[in-house]
Design a protein around this motif. Structure first.
Motif, PDB file in Angstrom:
ATOM      1  N   PHE A   1      -1.794  21.919 -21.287  1.00  0.00           N
ATOM      2  CA  PHE A   1      -1.829  21.977 -22.742  1.00  0.00           C
ATOM      3  C   PHE A   1      -3.176  22.521 -23.219  1.00  0.00           C
ATOM      4  N   PRO A   2      -3.184  23.233 -24.337  1.00  0.00           N
ATOM      5  CA  PRO A   2      -4.440  23.816 -24.831  1.00  0.00           C
ATOM      6  C   PRO A   2      -5.457  22.747 -25.184  1.00  0.00           C
ATOM      7  N   VAL A   3      -6.661  22.978 -24.761  1.00  0.00           N
ATOM      8  CA  VAL A   3      -7.752  22.051 -25.034  1.00  0.00           C
ATOM      9  C   VAL A   3      -8.940  22.852 -25.550  1.00  0.00           C
ATOM     10  N   THR A   4      -9.512  22.439 -26.665  1.00  0.00           N
ATOM     11  CA  THR A   4     -10.729  23.061 -27.186  1.00  0.00           C
ATOM     12  C   THR A   4     -11.905  22.141 -26.887  1.00  0.00           C
ATOM     13  N   ILE A   5     -12.979  22.731 -26.345  1.00  0.00           N
ATOM     14  CA  ILE A   5     -14.152  21.959 -25.913  1.00  0.00           C
ATOM     15  C   ILE A   5     -15.328  22.289 -26.826  1.00  0.00           C
TER      16      ILE A   5
ATOM     17  N   VAL B   1     -10.573  20.078 -18.792  1.00  0.00           N
ATOM     18  CA  VAL B   1      -9.792  18.880 -19.088  1.00  0.00           C
ATOM     19  C   VAL B   1      -8.330  19.150 -18.773  1.00  0.00           C
ATOM     20  N   LEU B   2      -7.787  18.317 -17.915  1.00  0.00           N
ATOM     21  CA  LEU B   2      -6.354  18.373 -17.618  1.00  0.00           C
ATOM     22  C   LEU B   2      -5.690  17.233 -18.364  1.00  0.00           C
ATOM     23  N   TYR B   3      -4.766  17.574 -19.247  1.00  0.00           N
ATOM     24  CA  TYR B   3      -4.126  16.583 -20.094  1.00  0.00           C
ATOM     25  C   TYR B   3      -2.670  16.425 -19.690  1.00  0.00           C
ATOM     26  N   LYS B   4      -2.221  15.204 -19.543  1.00  0.00           N
ATOM     27  CA  LYS B   4      -0.834  14.930 -19.213  1.00  0.00           C
ATOM     28  C   LYS B   4      -0.094  14.555 -20.481  1.00  0.00           C
ATOM     29  N   GLU B   5       1.036  15.223 -20.692  1.00  0.00           N
ATOM     30  CA  GLU B   5       1.784  15.011 -21.927  1.00  0.00           C
ATOM     31  C   GLU B   5       2.241  13.560 -22.062  1.00  0.00           C
ATOM     32  N   ASN B   6       2.090  13.070 -23.258  1.00  0.00           N
ATOM     33  CA  ASN B   6       2.531  11.725 -23.587  1.00  0.00           C
ATOM     34  C   ASN B   6       3.643  11.838 -24.626  1.00  0.00           C
TER      35      ASN B   6
ATOM     36  N   SER C   1     -17.420  16.955 -26.666  1.00  0.00           N
ATOM     37  CA  SER C   1     -16.134  16.407 -27.115  1.00  0.00           C
ATOM     38  C   SER C   1     -15.053  17.434 -26.792  1.00  0.00           C
ATOM     39  N   PHE C   2     -13.830  16.975 -26.754  1.00  0.00           N
ATOM     40  CA  PHE C   2     -12.720  17.912 -26.597  1.00  0.00           C
ATOM     41  C   PHE C   2     -11.563  17.485 -27.478  1.00  0.00           C
ATOM     42  N   LEU C   3     -10.751  18.461 -27.810  1.00  0.00           N
ATOM     43  CA  LEU C   3      -9.641  18.268 -28.729  1.00  0.00           C
ATOM     44  C   LEU C   3      -8.381  18.796 -28.067  1.00  0.00           C
TER      45      LEU C   3
END
Length: 229
Positions: A1-5, A28-33, A100-102
């Motif tokens: 998923f797209p992540v802005t740092i 950042v590796l984000y797992k969908e919730n 921070s990341f979004l």
């Protein structure tokens, strides 16, 4: 998923987040919730050393301030992510720095990108398009436009190839139809000849020519006899 740092930098006494891209010291590796509770919420932390970072408290995401190792998945009921050091990570440069990341919702982000994108013909007579895209990071914008252009070029080639393939298939089908028609016509003609006991026209012409030659020879002999030569 797209992540802005972002990196928290002090400019003229004020803290201002500066967007990072390929030069970010971490990924950042984000797992969908399923709840999507973690979307569009800043997660703040600082780098302690080359092995750990310190998460800041975030009550919305049920995050308490704590020291956490790089490469280990962080899990709560509302969010799951893993922070990895990137090739740009430098312990001397990035230790004690705040970031921070979004995490973005992909569908929402796609709509935002579409709203920022404008495509128009260069002029009335040219086969050239001008592409305008508003972004907060220059290199990210370049990569997006280049990727989009590459996709459309490839998609156009796919459409042309499909059209050519359909044309080839249509021609092949017409050839097969014509071949079947010729075969059926030839079969019908052969049956017609056999039913009426007709010989081949070509063979008949050859036989007639041979008989004519024989008659000509006989005529020549008779003329010699008449003249007495």
């Amino acid at each position: 998923f797209p992540v802005t740092i972002f990196e928290d930098r002090r400019i003229i006494g004020l803290h201002r987040p500066q967007e990072l891209y390929l030069d970010a010291p971490f990924r950042v590796l984000y797992k969908e919730n399923a709840s999507k509770a973690g979307y569009n919420k800043h997660i703040y932390f600082s780098i302690e050393n080359d092995t750990h970072f310190r998460l800041k408290e975030n009550r919305d995401l049920l995050i308490q301030e704590q020291l956490f190792p790089f490469g280990t998945q962080f899990v709560t009921d509302s969010i799951k992510f893993t922070v990895y050091r990137s090739e740009s990570f430098d312990p001397e440069k990035h230790t004690d720095r705040s970031f921070s990341f979004l995490i973005h919702d992909r569908a929402v982000l796609a709509r935002e990108y579409a709203a920022r994108l404008t495509v128009a013909p260069h002029n009335r007579d040219a086969w050239i398009l001008d592409v305008f895209f508003e972004a907060t990071h220059l290199q990210r914008a370049k990569d997006f436009v280049n990727t989009l252009t590459t996709y459309f070029v490839a998609d156009g080639l796919r459409e042309k190839n499909m059209a050519a393939l359909h044309s080839i298939r249509f021609i092949d089908e017409q050839i097969m139809v014509a071949t079947d028609s010729l075969f059926q016509a030839e079969t019908s003609l052969e049956q017609f000849r056999q039913e009426r006991q007709l010989t081949d026209v070509g063979m008949l012409a050859i036989q007639l020519m041979e008989e004519l030659q024989v008659l000509d020879q006989q005529k020549a002999v008779e003329m010699v006899i008449v003249t007495g030569n």
